[in-house]
Write a protein that holds these residues in place. Structure first.
Motif, PDB file in Angstrom:
ATOM      1  N   GLY A 807       0.819  -1.214   0.000  1.00 31.83           N
ATOM      2  CA  GLY A 807       0.000   0.000   0.000  1.00 31.83           C
ATOM      3  C   GLY A 807       0.847   1.254   0.000  1.00 31.83           C
ATOM      4  O   GLY A 807       0.522   2.239  -0.686  1.00 31.83           O
ATOM      5  N   ARG A 808       1.934   1.229   0.756  1.00 31.61           N
ATOM      6  CA  ARG A 808       2.846   2.385   0.747  1.00 31.61           C
ATOM      7  C   ARG A 808       3.436   2.585  -0.639  1.00 31.61           C
ATOM      8  O   ARG A 808       3.560   3.728  -1.139  1.00 31.61           O
ATOM      9  CB  ARG A 808       3.955   2.178   1.785  1.00 31.61           C
ATOM     10  N   PHE A 809       3.836   1.476  -1.275  1.00 28.23           N
ATOM     11  CA  PHE A 809       4.383   1.546  -2.635  1.00 28.23           C
ATOM     12  C   PHE A 809       3.354   2.178  -3.596  1.00 28.23           C
ATOM     13  O   PHE A 809       3.679   3.077  -4.388  1.00 28.23           O
ATOM     14  CB  PHE A 809       4.749   0.131  -3.098  1.00 28.23           C
ATOM     15  N   LEU A 810       2.099   1.723  -3.522  1.00 30.41           N
ATOM     16  CA  LEU A 810       1.068   2.253  -4.417  1.00 30.41           C
ATOM     17  C   LEU A 810       0.800   3.724  -4.124  1.00 30.41           C
ATOM     18  O   LEU A 810       0.617   4.536  -5.052  1.00 30.41           O
ATOM     19  CB  LEU A 810      -0.225   1.441  -4.253  1.00 30.41           C
ATOM     20  N   ARG A 811       0.758   4.077  -2.874  1.00 26.41           N
ATOM     21  CA  ARG A 811       0.505   5.472  -2.520  1.00 26.41           C
ATOM     22  C   ARG A 811       1.607   6.377  -3.053  1.00 26.41           C
ATOM     23  O   ARG A 811       1.349   7.462  -3.604  1.00 26.41           O
ATOM     24  CB  ARG A 811       0.383   5.589  -1.004  1.00 26.41           C
ATOM     25  N   ARG A 813       3.379   5.796  -5.616  1.00 25.21           N
ATOM     26  CA  ARG A 813       3.231   5.836  -7.080  1.00 25.21           C
ATOM     27  C   ARG A 813       1.956   6.591  -7.497  1.00 25.21           C
ATOM     28  O   ARG A 813       1.576   6.542  -8.648  1.00 25.21           O
ATOM     29  CB  ARG A 813       3.193   4.406  -7.630  1.00 25.21           C
ATOM     30  N   ARG A 814       1.353   7.271  -6.512  1.00 23.82           N
ATOM     31  CA  ARG A 814       0.131   8.066  -6.728  1.00 23.82           C
ATOM     32  C   ARG A 814      -1.070   7.223  -7.149  1.00 23.82           C
ATOM     33  O   ARG A 814      -2.004   7.707  -7.778  1.00 23.82           O
ATOM     34  CB  ARG A 814       0.389   9.185  -7.759  1.00 23.82           C
ATOM     35  N   LYS A 815      -1.026   5.949  -6.825  1.00 25.23           N
ATOM     36  CA  LYS A 815      -2.178   5.073  -7.059  1.00 25.23           C
ATOM     37  C   LYS A 815      -2.973   4.972  -5.750  1.00 25.23           C
ATOM     38  O   LYS A 815      -3.077   3.918  -5.122  1.00 25.23           O
ATOM     39  CB  LYS A 815      -1.718   3.691  -7.519  1.00 25.23           C
ATOM     40  N   ARG A 816      -3.519   6.129  -5.342  1.00 26.04           N
ATOM     41  CA  ARG A 816      -4.125   6.216  -4.019  1.00 26.04           C
ATOM     42  C   ARG A 816      -5.346   5.319  -3.877  1.00 26.04           C
ATOM     43  O   ARG A 816      -5.565   4.704  -2.828  1.00 26.04           O
ATOM     44  CB  ARG A 816      -4.481   7.667  -3.725  1.00 26.04           C
ATOM     45  N   ARG A 844      -1.205   6.154   9.224  1.00 26.93           N
ATOM     46  CA  ARG A 844      -0.460   7.279   8.630  1.00 26.93           C
ATOM     47  C   ARG A 844      -0.462   7.184   7.116  1.00 26.93           C
ATOM     48  O   ARG A 844      -0.632   8.192   6.422  1.00 26.93           O
ATOM     49  CB  ARG A 844       0.975   7.274   9.162  1.00 26.93           C
ATOM     50  N   GLU A 845      -0.292   5.957   6.593  1.00 34.68           N
ATOM     51  CA  GLU A 845      -0.309   5.782   5.143  1.00 34.68           C
ATOM     52  C   GLU A 845      -1.703   6.056   4.571  1.00 34.68           C
ATOM     53  O   GLU A 845      -1.848   6.636   3.493  1.00 34.68           O
ATOM     54  CB  GLU A 845       0.147   4.367   4.786  1.00 34.68           C
ATOM     55  N   LEU A 846      -2.736   5.630   5.273  1.00 28.72           N
ATOM     56  CA  LEU A 846      -4.092   5.888   4.803  1.00 28.72           C
ATOM     57  C   LEU A 846      -4.386   7.386   4.765  1.00 28.72           C
ATOM     58  O   LEU A 846      -4.988   7.898   3.799  1.00 28.72           O
ATOM     59  CB  LEU A 846      -5.102   5.182   5.710  1.00 28.72           C
ATOM     60  N   ARG A 847      -3.964   8.094   5.788  1.00 29.51           N
ATOM     61  CA  ARG A 847      -4.188   9.536   5.786  1.00 29.51           C
ATOM     62  C   ARG A 847      -3.396  10.213   4.677  1.00 29.51           C
ATOM     63  O   ARG A 847      -3.873  11.149   4.018  1.00 29.51           O
ATOM     64  CB  ARG A 847      -3.818  10.132   7.150  1.00 29.51           C
ATOM     65  N   ALA A 848      -2.137   9.734   4.445  1.00 30.56           N
ATOM     66  CA  ALA A 848      -1.329  10.314   3.371  1.00 30.56           C
ATOM     67  C   ALA A 848      -1.950  10.067   2.008  1.00 30.56           C
ATOM     68  O   ALA A 848      -1.759  10.857   1.065  1.00 30.56           O
ATOM     69  CB  ALA A 848       0.086   9.728   3.427  1.00 30.56           C
TER      70      ALA A 848
END
Length: 929
Positions: A807-811, A813-816, A844-848
């Protein structure tokens, strides 16, 4: 005015009496408590106990007075204590009822283990207190037989909310377990000067301001019984008008003063008192029958009764004070004492009850002035009955005495070996080693030497630095044939494994396996093969080890775990766990735990519990793992197994690290290092560093985590350990290096992990190496591959960490939108496991990524105690309070007490809500008590 021994003991005891009254008052309000009154002989302990009994109006009083001669009779004290409520035994849980009935010789049955017997004692006391509060009064506990002492201490330590008051008296300087157990205690000291003067005036005209009184008070230190005896002697002009030079009657001199009183009795009375003092029972009919053996009758006891030496009420013959009993026995010569025991044995000859037979055999042993094979055999039978009833310490002493009475060296050696084997099961490791050495010195019998050597190998394994144990066992095996050498070499290989000498362990295991092919017993073949498989696993030869287990499945499933070396069973379970055959490992361990509990084999139980805890941890059953690890650590502490205690503690620490319980994890790490320091347990030591590395990583201390785990990696590599599933620290090392901007360190660690996983990959190895490739190479396909592997692995924490990383990787890569699913899934698992630092990272990742994080259902960080965790786990699985009490060896009321605290801490109102809060699998079977 005159004072008896009881009255004089209460002078100037207002504070002590207040403590005792508070104990009774608490019990009447539903709270349990224990108080051990201790001090020197004659200080007033029994007087306070008698006062408590007199003031226990409205309470059920269970009392026992230990007798010095009964110390060899298993469960004599417990039987006397529970006799008033014996009819309630049938209402206990069936396993507990059988254990207690077997222990008290009320029925024949399987060996009751110490844990179940202790729980039965606790439940019986609790049930007795269900209608009225209970006072348990134990006098002269320093003479209590060991079997009763263990059962009672087990129960007393666990009393909490049952309306039971326990008052125990014990003499200082006798090595009494009730004093040494850490129970609440009150030391009694001498009377103050005013009370001493009052006491002395009651028996002799000695002014309080006179030099004789000052001397009496100074020399007796206010001991009331010593004052009473000394003042009486001064009154009767035994010393004239001045006390003698030197110490006055305290300790041995007090006994001497009593001896002087007894010396004034007729000779027939003194002989009769010797018989009474030698008896294991106060039953008058037995004493009279014994007196007839000596051409005496009950009239010989009239003079001692008139002199207040004994009391003959209620078909009992009781001495007025234990020191009078000791004086009556020890003032007689050896021939007269043997004569008394022989007469008592004759009085019991026609009785067929097991208790009567045991008393008779001990009397015959005490009457023997030289070796006697018939008596030795009878005493060995007594030892066997004690062992079968779970009274292991009593069995050890009986076997030892049988050895003393055996004229033939081979019989002496066999009895000593039997004593050593029982001592090992009882957790008396040092004593077992001493007895095993004595057995080998007593005879050259091959079976005895083989048995003693095997036992020594088991004991050395947990008591000396492992590499030293390896060398000793290899040397011991040199002159032996294959049948005798193989078990030693198997144990030696296990020791080398614990010591982190993997290459050496493999060589020794190969030698054991080669010799086993020449052995006559198939068990040697399998044990050697399984140990060899263990060394293969550690060396990274996973595929070859798996093939061995394929061929040994039936052996492990059918063999009694206690019939083979503890290292074979526990190491095999570890290997099955590392091979990801979790169900098989769990079945093997749960069966081993049941066998060890049934036998009371605490020495064996600890390793099984600790490996089972590790298995539950790796399959996401964290609360169950924490409960098992806590139990294993507590038992290991009780019987002196520091390395196994450290292993159990490390499992708790790994859970605490993942849950962010920093203080608890740090405290366990401190305990761990104290336990393993200087013991050479190099394969156990890395577990705590793995836990601390995970703690640092979860708390964002990335540089510290990378440094700690990199040092750990170097030590592991130096030891020859090449199986990554053992410690599972490498993914943490890779992630910490990346977070600390050390990409080269991460790449090196990944290369090493891939090299270890490659030849025979585990599912875990495939999953985490793919995840780490995704981290290092920013490769989405690697994450997807990792998630596919996770579907075959029952490790929710590992999968959630992969989902978090993906999920961090996708976030990034702007694949929110795509990031939401794995991040939410990871957060849900972390929340179920109560892994607070990882919940925070997922949120934190979800909020980002622009998503609101859901409310945590009112959840706050809550730390249950280890006992509360054990209770909560079983309640969450659907068990009743009584079932939980039976499994954890607690009382129903204590379970209810803990459950109320659990509900309050977790803010839940029902068992259903509790199950929803805990990371447990409700389909797991309950542990059999």
């Amino acid at each position: 005015m005159t004072f008896g021994p009881g009255r004089c003991g209460l002078l100037s005891r207002a504070e002590e009496q207040a403590r005792v009254r508070q104990l009774l008052a608490d019990a009447r309000r539903g709270r349990s408590g224990v108080l051990v009154l201790h001090g020197e002989p004659g200080i007033g302990k029994s007087a306070l106990l008698e006062k408590a009994v007199a003031e226990a109006a409205g309470m059920t009083v269970l009392r026992a007075t230990a007798i010095e001669m009964e110390a060899e009779l298993a469960f004599a004290g417990l039987g006397e204590l529970v006799r008033p409520v014996e009819q309630s035994i049938g209402r206990l849980p069936s396993a507990q009822a059988r254990a207690l009935r077997t222990a008290l010789s009320l029925e024949e049955g399987r060996i009751p283990d110490g844990l179940t017997l202790g729980a039965a004692t606790l439940t019986l006391l609790t049930d007795a207190a269900a209608t009225t509060p209970v006072l348990v009064a134990v006098d002269d506990a320093h003479w209590m037989d060991e079997a009763s002492t263990r059962a009672l201490l087990f129960a007393f330590r666990r009393l909490q909310a049952e309306a039971v008051a326990v008052l125990v008296t014990a003499r200082d300087g006798e090595g009494c377990p009730f004093i040494e157990a850490g129970l609440p205690a009150l030391a009694l000291t001498g009377l103050d000067r005013a009370a001493a003067a009052t006491l002395v005036r009651g028996v002799a005209d000695i002014p309080a301001d006179s030099e004789p009184f000052r001397r009496l008070y100074r020399e007796t230190a206010g001991n009331p019984l010593a004052l009473l005896e000394a003042a009486s002697a001064l009154r009767d002009s035994v010393w004239g008008v001045q006390p003698p030079e030197g110490p006055l009657p305290v300790g041995p001199r007090l006994t001497a003063a009593y001896s002087a009183r007894l010396a004034a009795l007729p000779e027939a009375s003194r002989r009769a008192l010797t018989v009474a003092a030698a008896g294991y029972t106060e039953e008058a009919s037995v004493l009279v029958a014994a007196l007839r053996q000596l051409s005496l009758d009950g009239e010989a006891l009239s003079a001692p009764e008139a002199a207040n030496v004994i009391d003959r009420s209620g078909n009992k013959v009781r001495f007025a004070h234990p020191l009078l009993r000791a004086a009556a026995y020890h003032m007689a010569g050896g021939q007269q004492r043997r004569e008394a025991h022989r007469a008592l044995a004759g009085a019991l000859a026609d009785r067929e009850g097991p208790v009567d037979r045991d008393q008779r055999s001990w009397h015959l042993a005490a009457a023997a002035a030289e070796p006697d094979p018939t008596t030795a055999s009878a005493l060995a039978d007594t030892a066997g009955r004690a062992r079968d009833r779970g009274a292991l310490p009593a069995a050890v002493r009986a076997y030892e005495r049988a050895a003393d009475l055996s004229p033939l060296p081979v019989d002496r050696a066999r009895y000593l070996l039997a004593a050593a084997e029982v001592a090992q099961l009882a957790g008396q490791g040092d004593r077992a080693l001493t007895l095993a050495e004595a057995a080998t010195s007593a005879s050259d019998d091959a079976a005895v030497r083989a048995g003693a050597t095997g036992l020594r190998s088991q004991m050395l394994l947990v008591r000396q630095p492992p590499r030293r144990v390896h060398d000793q066992l290899v040397d011991m095996a040199v002159p032996l044939d294959a049948v005798q050498a193989v078990p030693l070499l198997v144990a030696a290989a296990g020791a080398a494994c614990m010591g982190g000498a993997i290459v050496q362990a493999r060589a020794t295991a190969d030698r054991a396996s080669a010799l086993a092919c020449r052995g006559e017993a198939p068990v040697f073949d399998h044990s050697a093969a399984l140990m060899r498989a263990h060394t293969m696993m550690l060396a990274g030869e996973r595929r070859a080890a798996a093939a061995v287990f394929d061929s040994c499945d039936e052996f492990l499933a059918a063999t009694d775990p206690l019939s083979i070396g503890v290292e074979v069973t526990s190491f095999s379970a570890m290997d099955l766990m590392w091979l990801e055959r979790f169900a098989t490992a769990r079945t093997l361990l749960e069966r081993a735990v049941r066998c060890a509990r049934r036998m009371g084999a605490t020495e064996r139980l600890v390793p099984y519990l600790t490996v089972l805890a590790d298995t539950q941890l790796r399959t996401g059953r964290w609360d169950d793992a924490y409960a098992l690890a806590s139990e294993g650590a507590a038992l290991a502490a009780e019987i002196g197994q520091p390395v196994l205690r450290a292993y159990a503690i490390s499992t708790s620490a790994r859970i605490e690290a993942a849950r962010g319980r920093d203080a608890e994890c740090a405290e366990h790490a401190r305990q761990f290092r104290g336990l393993v320091e200087g013991r050479g347990a190099e394969l156990v030591s890395p577990y705590i560093d793995s836990a601390l590395g995970l703690l640092d990583l979860g708390n964002g201390k990335n540089s510290e985590a990378a440094a700690r785990l990199n040092d750990l990696q170097q030590r592991v590599a130096a030891s020859g350990l090449r199986e990554p599933t053992v410690l599972q620290h490498q993914p943490d090392l890779i992630e910490a290096c990346l977070a600390a901007d050390d990409r080269s360190g991460a790449q090196a660690a990944l290369d090493d992990l891939m090299e270890q996983v490659g030849p025979a990959p585990s599912v875990w190895g495939l999953a985490v190496s793919a995840r780490c490739r995704g981290l290092v190479e920013a490769d989405e396909d690697a994450y997807l591959e990792a998630l596919r592997h996770h579907e075959r692995l029952p490790d929710p924490f590992a999968k959630a960490r992969t989902e978090l990383a993906y999920g961090r990787f996708l976030r990034r890569r702007r694949k929110r939108g795509a990031a939401r699913r794995p991040l939410t899934a990871a957060r849900q698992v972390f929340e179920r496991l109560c892994a607070d630092p990882w919940i925070a990272l997922a949120e934190r990742e979800l909020r980002a990524a622009g998503f609101e994080t859901p409310t945590r259902r009112g959840r706050e960080p809550v730390a249950l105690t280890e006992r509360e965790t054990q209770v909560a786990v079983l309640v969450a699985k659907g068990h009743t309070n009584r079932e939980v009490a039976a499994a954890l060896f607690l009382s129903d009321k204590t379970v209810e007490y803990h459950l109320n605290h659990i509900y309050a801490k977790l803010r839940v109102r029902s068992r259903v809500e509790l199950a929803g809060r805990l990371a447990v699998d409700t389909d797991l079977p309950a542990r059999t008590p």
